[in-house]
Design an enzyme around this catalytic site. Structure first.
Site, PDB file in Angstrom:
ATOM      1  CG  ASP A 126      -2.052  -0.926   1.173  1.00 35.23           C
ATOM      2  OD1 ASP A 126      -2.061  -1.806   0.286  1.00 35.23           O
ATOM      3  OD2 ASP A 126      -2.954  -0.808   2.021  1.00 35.23           O
ATOM      4  CG  ASP A 127       0.126   3.845   2.194  1.00 30.10           C
ATOM      5  OD1 ASP A 127      -1.018   3.517   1.824  1.00 30.10           O
ATOM      6  OD2 ASP A 127       0.434   4.035   3.374  1.00 30.10           O
TER       7      ASP A 127
ATOM      8  CG  HIS B  91       2.531   0.180   4.138  1.00 32.38           C
ATOM      9  ND1 HIS B  91       2.231  -0.686   5.158  1.00 32.38           N
ATOM     10  CD2 HIS B  91       1.422   0.928   3.934  1.00 32.38           C
ATOM     11  CE1 HIS B  91       0.997  -0.473   5.567  1.00 32.38           C
ATOM     12  NE2 HIS B  91       0.472   0.492   4.851  1.00 32.38           N
TER      13      HIS B  91
ATOM     14  CG  HIS C  66      -4.543   2.853  -0.705  1.00 31.24           C
ATOM     15  ND1 HIS C  66      -5.479   2.274   0.116  1.00 31.24           N
ATOM     16  CD2 HIS C  66      -3.496   3.144   0.116  1.00 31.24           C
ATOM     17  CE1 HIS C  66      -5.019   2.220   1.363  1.00 31.24           C
ATOM     18  NE2 HIS C  66      -3.829   2.753   1.386  1.00 31.24           N
TER      19      HIS C  66
ATOM     20  CG  HIS D 118      -3.538   7.138   2.267  1.00 33.29           C
ATOM     21  ND1 HIS D 118      -3.168   7.225   3.584  1.00 33.29           N
ATOM     22  CD2 HIS D 118      -3.659   5.818   2.029  1.00 33.29           C
ATOM     23  CE1 HIS D 118      -3.053   6.031   4.108  1.00 33.29           C
ATOM     24  NE2 HIS D 118      -3.356   5.144   3.184  1.00 33.29           N
TER      25      HIS D 118
END
Ligand SMILES: [Zn+2]
Length: 255
Positions: free
Chosen positions: A72-73, A217, A122, A126
């Site tokens: 993620d991210d 991540h 995502h 965020h």
């Protein structure tokens, strides 16, 4: 929404009953605080734990033996190192990308796709306030990111991962509008919180299970270091690393 609604109805019923007994049976009105507190506790737990499926259904475990890797991210400057390791071990992963990072590193997003990995949505910003935003805001976050990824890769994302795994009724409505499938996890590495590499590695190993969807991540050197050790361990123990598509039997993109 089902669990949330059930929680609401059940506690409302308890409040009505207490109000009745307080009015006619000399019960103290203070008893109302118990169902109010209980409702709020359950709602807070359900909203912050994606596996609870409290506001919406999220796919949190796989249907096959083995492990699926999700990052993620990103994309970030650490993503190329993650991609190099994945290539070295010949495994495919899924990257839940943030729109504003895609805007900054479009060529890394294109590399992710060209090397056969999947990309999920995502949100654009965020935001750590995303659990408190309305449906229109969440839908806009998803659509903007979707359009950006589509412009750069020709892929229309079908998978969505809520930031921080936090869900609420607005997110439930937004993904219903955009037609996205929420993807959670059942192994949380905590790789952004645990700075000790050995501790992080041991935490992941202790949580490995069939149908595992691992949340990592591509945002720090620690995660990159642990990834290589993990893939070596999985290879030595003949634990297959499957793409999320193989694991959950769902397509990552709309056709
Ligand atoms: Zn995130």
């Amino acid at each position: 929404m089902l669990v949330h609604r059930f929680n609401g109805i059940l506690h409302l019923l308890a409040i009505v009953l207490i109000t009745f007994f307080a009015a006619y049976q000399q019960l103290s009105f203070w008893w109302i605080l118990i169902p109010v507190f209980s409702f709020l506790t359950i709602a807070a737990y359900g909203s912050s734990n994606i596996q609870a499926n409290y506001h919406l259904h999220s796919v949190c475990h796989g249907k096959e033996k083995g492990i699926s890797l999700t990052f993620d991210d990103g994309p970030t400057t650490f993503t190329p190192a993650v991609l190099d390791i994945l290539q070295k071990y010949q495994v495919k992963a899924t990257f839940f990308c943030i729109g504003k990072h895609v805007q900054r590193f479009p060529e890394i997003l294109q590399r992710i796709i060209s090397e056969g990995h999947a990309v999920g949505n995502h949100t654009f910003h965020h935001s750590n306030q995303s659990g408190f935003k309305n449906t229109a805001y969440v839908a806009e976050e998803i659509i903007t990111t979707q359009q950006l990824i589509e412009q750069l890769t020709g892929r229309k994302t079908h998978w969505y991962r809520p930031p921080f795994g936090v869900t609420n009724p607005s997110i439930a409505k937004a993904i219903k509008q955009t037609g996205h499938l929420s993807i959670g996890w059942n192994i949380r590495s905590l790789d952004t919180a645990i700075r000790n590499e050995e501790k992080l590695y041991q935490r992941i190993l202790s949580r490995l299970k069939p149908g595992g969807i691992l949340l990592m991540h591509d945002t720090n050197a620690n995660s990159v270091a642990v990834l290589e050790r993990l893939l070596l361990y999985l290879r030595e123990h003949q634990i297959p690393v499957l793409s999320l598509e193989e694991m959950i039997k769902e397509k990552p993109y709309e056709v």
